[in-house]
Design a protein around this motif. Structure first.
Motif, PDB file in Angstrom:
ATOM      1  N   THR A 132      -3.979 -10.256  -0.408  1.00  0.00           N
ATOM      2  CA  THR A 132      -4.839  -9.137  -0.794  1.00  0.00           C
ATOM      3  C   THR A 132      -4.002  -7.878  -0.957  1.00  0.00           C
ATOM      4  O   THR A 132      -2.839  -7.810  -0.550  1.00  0.00           O
ATOM      5  CB  THR A 132      -5.920  -8.873   0.267  1.00  0.00           C
ATOM      6  N   ILE A 133      -4.612  -6.870  -1.567  1.00  0.00           N
ATOM      7  CA  ILE A 133      -4.019  -5.542  -1.655  1.00  0.00           C
ATOM      8  C   ILE A 133      -5.052  -4.526  -1.173  1.00  0.00           C
ATOM      9  O   ILE A 133      -6.241  -4.827  -1.103  1.00  0.00           O
ATOM     10  CB  ILE A 133      -3.573  -5.197  -3.086  1.00  0.00           C
ATOM     11  N   HIS A 134      -4.597  -3.339  -0.813  1.00  0.00           N
ATOM     12  CA  HIS A 134      -5.504  -2.256  -0.452  1.00  0.00           C
ATOM     13  C   HIS A 134      -5.956  -1.530  -1.718  1.00  0.00           C
ATOM     14  O   HIS A 134      -5.145  -1.281  -2.622  1.00  0.00           O
ATOM     15  CB  HIS A 134      -4.803  -1.235   0.450  1.00  0.00           C
ATOM     16  N   LEU A 187      -4.001   1.846  -5.305  1.00  0.00           N
ATOM     17  CA  LEU A 187      -3.646   0.490  -4.885  1.00  0.00           C
ATOM     18  C   LEU A 187      -2.442   0.582  -3.950  1.00  0.00           C
ATOM     19  O   LEU A 187      -1.665   1.529  -4.021  1.00  0.00           O
ATOM     20  CB  LEU A 187      -3.283  -0.386  -6.082  1.00  0.00           C
ATOM     21  N   ALA A 188      -2.264  -0.416  -3.103  1.00  0.00           N
ATOM     22  CA  ALA A 188      -1.087  -0.445  -2.235  1.00  0.00           C
ATOM     23  C   ALA A 188      -0.864  -1.844  -1.693  1.00  0.00           C
ATOM     24  O   ALA A 188      -1.794  -2.654  -1.590  1.00  0.00           O
ATOM     25  CB  ALA A 188      -1.239   0.550  -1.077  1.00  0.00           C
ATOM     26  N   VAL A 210      -2.771  11.078   4.227  1.00  0.00           N
ATOM     27  CA  VAL A 210      -4.124  11.561   3.910  1.00  0.00           C
ATOM     28  C   VAL A 210      -5.155  10.454   4.073  1.00  0.00           C
ATOM     29  O   VAL A 210      -6.351  10.730   4.185  1.00  0.00           O
ATOM     30  CB  VAL A 210      -4.185  12.153   2.489  1.00  0.00           C
ATOM     31  N   VAL A 211      -4.723   9.200   4.070  1.00  0.00           N
ATOM     32  CA  VAL A 211      -5.613   8.073   4.345  1.00  0.00           C
ATOM     33  C   VAL A 211      -4.738   6.889   4.753  1.00  0.00           C
ATOM     34  O   VAL A 211      -3.602   6.752   4.285  1.00  0.00           O
ATOM     35  CB  VAL A 211      -6.490   7.725   3.120  1.00  0.00           C
ATOM     36  N   THR A 212      -5.270   6.058   5.665  1.00  0.00           N
ATOM     37  CA  THR A 212      -4.536   4.891   6.170  1.00  0.00           C
ATOM     38  C   THR A 212      -5.462   3.686   6.156  1.00  0.00           C
ATOM     39  O   THR A 212      -6.642   3.807   6.492  1.00  0.00           O
ATOM     40  CB  THR A 212      -4.038   5.155   7.602  1.00  0.00           C
ATOM     41  N   PRO A 213      -4.983   2.516   5.766  1.00  0.00           N
ATOM     42  CA  PRO A 213      -5.845   1.327   5.744  1.00  0.00           C
ATOM     43  C   PRO A 213      -6.409   1.007   7.122  1.00  0.00           C
ATOM     44  O   PRO A 213      -5.749   1.224   8.145  1.00  0.00           O
ATOM     45  CB  PRO A 213      -4.909   0.216   5.266  1.00  0.00           C
TER      46      PRO A 213
END
Length: 465
Positions: A122-124, A107-108, A81-84
């Motif tokens: 970093t994190i998404h 978070l990811a 549904v969403v990608t970095p």
């Protein structure tokens, strides 16, 4: 890095209020990171996907929903549904939490694929009002160490009046520990601190906060190869002490704690990497006991190819809106009753039940369409070979092209009835051989009489996703 040193991060459970106005009503129901409130009646799962040959692999955020936290409906046809759009360009180990204002934070891990040498500091992060839209994508910088930031999760620390971001990183002694940064907005964060270090590799921390005055932390232990719990009366870094028995099914990582919204039960999900990408579940009536009983695999079904899940409660309205926005699958999978780790699939155009996971994973996806010979029945149309249907021939089930003839239509039509071994499941009676049912024998599918209890178990399946 390998599984022995890494054991990829987990996602967590946060049983939270749906709106800030509900908090005052729910202060006595602290189950996990936030108070659960009475309106929560369903669950959302976040995950990424991997399959044995990579045919079902995708490093975006996937979502599924459930009304019982055990059986899941993938959304968006099990597509992301969403990608970095920055960093590694992909994610692992997503985590979903409802914040104190009633909205969600996602978070990811900033990592695409299995390049374990990719050390992102970093994190998404995304904000989301409803998990139907995702805004304000950003990548907060957590530390300056030459190491990773795996499996981020968060919880509210009332003593500090801030959220804590928990993640795995390698410390100066050379092993993975759980680190923490504090934040008010998931944009600006405090300096990192060691949150939990028992002296050996630990990753995939998952928190349940304020359960009868105690805080629980589950993690993947390199010493046991399984999931272990620690606890503390505070949320202070360094205060947690391991106490529980270890649970595992093969190599197990990514603990996810889930509190039932309808009973006193807790569930502990674990993701195995031997074999790759299979979830197992355990249950307990009390986190304080620190002991877990395996859940019968007949009782739960996770999304195909799912890895490292996060589970959070949602309201009935949010559940309905998620289904409306993203849609339920247009296909089904059939799970065997007496071999619940096996699914109906075709291989070389023959029908059988095989142990999940496998590729092509689409071999196990079926469209249950109105029966070709009788619309009151059902026919099984292959998703990846849509001109072909399951039909019996000399009583054996195989995947053949529909020739448009009456014989084919009858051979490919079945009548769904209550499960012969369990009425909550399903069995399928042959249309033109009504004394015979679809069943497996030596893992191959055929139509046959079912006079014994074993035969009836062989002829019983769940129809899910």
């Amino acid at each position: 890095m390998t599984h022995a040193t890494r054991t990829l991060p987990s996602r967590r459970l946060f049983l939270g209020a749906t709106a800030a106005t509900s908090l005052a009503l729910a202060t006595d129901l602290t189950l996990g990171a936030r108070p659960a409130h009475a309106a929560d009646s369903a669950y959302v799962m976040g995950y990424f996907t991997e399959s044995p040959q990579g045919l079902g692999t995708d490093y975006g955020l996937h979502l599924a929903v459930s009304t019982d936290s055990l059986n899941w409906t993938p959304l968006n046809q099990n597509n992301p549904v969403v990608t970095p759009t920055a960093g590694a360009g992909g994610l692992r180990d997503p985590f979903i939490m409802r914040k104190r204002d009633g909205t969600f934070i996602v978070l990811a891990t900033d990592l695409k694929g299995t390049d374990w040498g990719y050390n992102s500091q970093t994190i998404h992060v995304w904000d989301s009002a409803d998990l139907r839209t995702f805004t304000n994508y950003r990548r907060p910088h957590l530390h300056d160490m030459a190491t990773h930031s795996w499996a981020p999760e968060a919880f509210w620390d009332p003593g500090r009046g801030q959220y804590a971001i928990l993640y795995s990183a390698v410390n100066s002694s050379g092993h993975n520990v759980l680190m923490v940064n504090y934040t008010a907005d998931f944009t600006t964060v405090s300096a990192p601190q060691v949150f939990f270090d028992p002296g050996y590799d630990v990753i995939d921390g998952d928190m349940a906060v304020g359960v009868n005055g105690v805080n629980y932390l589950y993690f993947k232990s390199s010493r046991t190869g399984g999931l272990v719990g620690a606890r503390s009366s505070t949320l202070n870094p360094g205060s947690f002490t391991p106490f529980s028995t270890s649970v595992a099914h093969g190599g197990t990582e990514a603990p996810t704690l889930v509190k039932s919204l309808t009973s006193g039960n807790w569930y502990l999900w674990g993701d195995t990497y031997t074999p790759n990408g299979v979830f197992y579940a355990w249950q307990s009536g009390s986190l304080a006991a620190g002991t877990w009983t395996p859940v019968d695999q007949r009782l739960y079904t996770h999304p195909g190819n799912a890895k490292h899940c996060t589970i959070a409660p949602v309201t009935a309205t949010e559940y309905t809106n998620l289904l409306a926005r993203w849609g339920a699958p247009t296909w089904n999978r059939l799970k065997s009753y007496n071999y619940p780790d096996r699914y109906v699939r075709h291989a070389d155009y023959t029908a059988r039940i095989d142990t999940y996971p496998f590729d092509p994973y689409t071999d196990s996806q079926w469209r249950l369409v109105p029966g070709l010979a009788d619309a009151a029945g059902v026919s099984f149309q292959s998703v990846n070979h849509p001109t072909r249907y399951l039909r019996h021939y000399d009583y054996q089930l195989r995947l053949d092209v529909n020739d448009g003839g009456a014989t084919f239509a009858q051979d490919a039509t079945f009548h769904r009835v209550a499960g012969l071994a369990d009425a909550s499941w399903a069995s399928f009676r042959s249309h033109n051989n009504p004394t015979r049912y679809l069943r497996h024998y030596d893992y191959a599918l055929r139509v046959a009489p079912v006079p014994t209890a074993t035969d009836r178990a062989d002829a019983t399946f769940s129809v899910g996703h």
